[in-house]
Each structure stands twice: as structure tokens, then as C-alpha cells.
Scaffold this motif. Structure first.
Motif, PDB file in Angstrom:
ATOM      1  N   LEU A   1       0.826  -1.204   0.000  1.00 60.10           N
ATOM      2  CA  LEU A   1       0.000   0.000   0.000  1.00 60.10           C
ATOM      3  C   LEU A   1       0.865   1.260   0.000  1.00 60.10           C
ATOM      4  O   LEU A   1       0.621   2.194  -0.772  1.00 60.10           O
ATOM      5  N   VAL A   2       1.881   1.311   0.825  1.00 56.73           N
ATOM      6  CA  VAL A   2       2.790   2.460   0.870  1.00 56.73           C
ATOM      7  C   VAL A   2       3.487   2.634  -0.477  1.00 56.73           C
ATOM      8  O   VAL A   2       3.599   3.748  -0.996  1.00 56.73           O
TER       9      VAL A   2
ATOM     10  N   LEU B   1       2.403   1.704  -3.448  1.00 57.94           N
ATOM     11  CA  LEU B   1       1.436   2.199  -4.429  1.00 57.94           C
ATOM     12  C   LEU B   1       1.149   3.688  -4.253  1.00 57.94           C
ATOM     13  O   LEU B   1       1.027   4.426  -5.237  1.00 57.94           O
ATOM     14  N   VAL B   2       1.060   4.153  -3.022  1.00 56.10           N
ATOM     15  CA  VAL B   2       0.831   5.572  -2.768  1.00 56.10           C
ATOM     16  C   VAL B   2       2.010   6.408  -3.272  1.00 56.10           C
ATOM     17  O   VAL B   2       1.835   7.427  -3.940  1.00 56.10           O
ATOM     18  N   VAL B   3       3.222   5.959  -2.991  1.00 55.63           N
ATOM     19  CA  VAL B   3       4.415   6.686  -3.443  1.00 55.63           C
ATOM     20  C   VAL B   3       4.492   6.705  -4.967  1.00 55.63           C
ATOM     21  O   VAL B   3       4.745   7.747  -5.574  1.00 55.63           O
TER      22      VAL B   3
ATOM     23  N   GLY C   1       1.979   6.319  -7.126  1.00 49.21           N
ATOM     24  CA  GLY C   1       0.868   7.129  -7.644  1.00 49.21           C
ATOM     25  C   GLY C   1       1.149   8.617  -7.526  1.00 49.21           C
ATOM     26  O   GLY C   1       0.881   9.394  -8.443  1.00 49.21           O
ATOM     27  N   THR C   2       1.710   9.028  -6.397  1.00 44.68           N
ATOM     28  CA  THR C   2       2.053  10.438  -6.201  1.00 44.68           C
ATOM     29  C   THR C   2       3.128  10.872  -7.192  1.00 44.68           C
ATOM     30  O   THR C   2       3.031  11.946  -7.791  1.00 44.68           O
TER      31      THR C   2
END
Length: 158
Positions: free
Chosen positions: A27-28, A30-32, A34-35
Motif C-alpha cells: 500500500l505504501v 502504491l501511494v508513493v 501514484g504520487t
């Protein structure tokens, strides 16, 4: 068996379940990613309206001693309206945000901001001194109309 005093039990090792840790790690990641992708592609960045505005006006907002705000046309210096104390909270909040950014750039108060209506229906408020542009449509029709009214008011109107 008892251990002699002064010798506590050895600490138990802590075991963490692998699947939840892998899920959090994924999850972390994917967030990084995506950002980073959004920043690199410009996704979500404000888009400057195309063409010339249908209507535009440079306005100066001045705080009054009674808590009101005097609105002047920047070109003619004529009074457009006065915002009574405790009214027009969206306008006041927007102006506070612009003033905060001006302070960060070490720009004093009293400089004009530009309000513009575009052919695609957008209404924007921009600060030429900081380069900041706000799309007012994102804040709902009631808040948008509070600024649209300033665009259409004739000098001296209340």
C-alpha cells in the motif's frame, strides 16, 4: 523451576505476521508511485483556461477598522462595494489564503488580484504577484457566485 531473584525471564521474541506487513508495504509503495506519477505527468494540476476571458476585473481588497472589507476597482480606484463585518465568509477565507501566500513571498497587502470569467464557464481569481490562481468553481455554486457578483457590480453599488 524458579529463577533466583534479580534474573528476570528472558524477553519473548515478537513475531509479526508476514501477510499484513506485506500488505501495508505494498500500500505504501502504491501511494508513493501514484504520487510520483501524478507529479511527473501534471495530473491534477490547475489548467489555465484557453483564450481571452469574457470578463475580467482587477480588484483591491482593503481591511476596514470595523472588520469590514472595502473592495475597489484597481484601475479606477473607485469603490465597488463594502463587505460588512461577519459576512461573505468564503471571500474572506480566500483572501486570507492569498494574503498568507503573499507574506511568504514577502509581499505587502493592498495589491490587486484579478477576477476573470472564461469562455468555458470557469471563474478564476489570480494573484499576479505570486502567480497563484484559484479555480473558484471547485468550491460550489454559492461560493462561486459570491465572487461572480464582484465581477459584475458597477462601481459604488452595494
Amino acid at each position: 523451576m524458579h529463577q533466583p531473584a534479580g534474573h528476570p525471564h528472558p524477553p519473548r521474541p515478537v513475531y509479526l505476521a508476514r501477510r499484513p506487513l506485506l500488505g501495508v508495504g505494498l500500500l505504501v509503495l502504491l501511494v508513493v508511485l501514484g504520487t510520483a506519477a501524478a507529479r511527473l505527468t501534471g495530473m491534477g494540476a490547475p489548467v489555465l483556461p484557453a483564450g481571452a476571458p469574457l470578463a475580467a476585473r482587477s480588484l483591491v481588497f482593503l481591511d476596514l477598522a470595523d472588520g469590514g472589507v472595502l473592495v475597489r476597482d484597481a484601475d479606477s480606484q473607485a469603490e465597488v462595494t463594502r463587505l460588512e463585518p461577519g459576512s461573505n465568509n468564503f471571500i474572506r477565507g480566500t483572501l486570507r489564503a492569498l494574503a498568507r501566500e503573499r507574506r511568504q513571498h514577502e509581499i505587502g497587502p493592498g495589491a490587486a488580484v484579478r477576477l476573470a470569467a472564461w469562455p468555458d464557464g470557469q471563474l478564476t481569481l489570480s494573484d499576479p504577484l505570486t502567480g497563484r490562481m484559484l479555480g473558484l468553481d471547485a468550491f460550489g455554486s454559492t461560493n462561486r457566485e459570491s465572487f461572480a457578483r464582484l465581477l459584475m457590480l458597477r462601481e459604488g453599488a452595494r
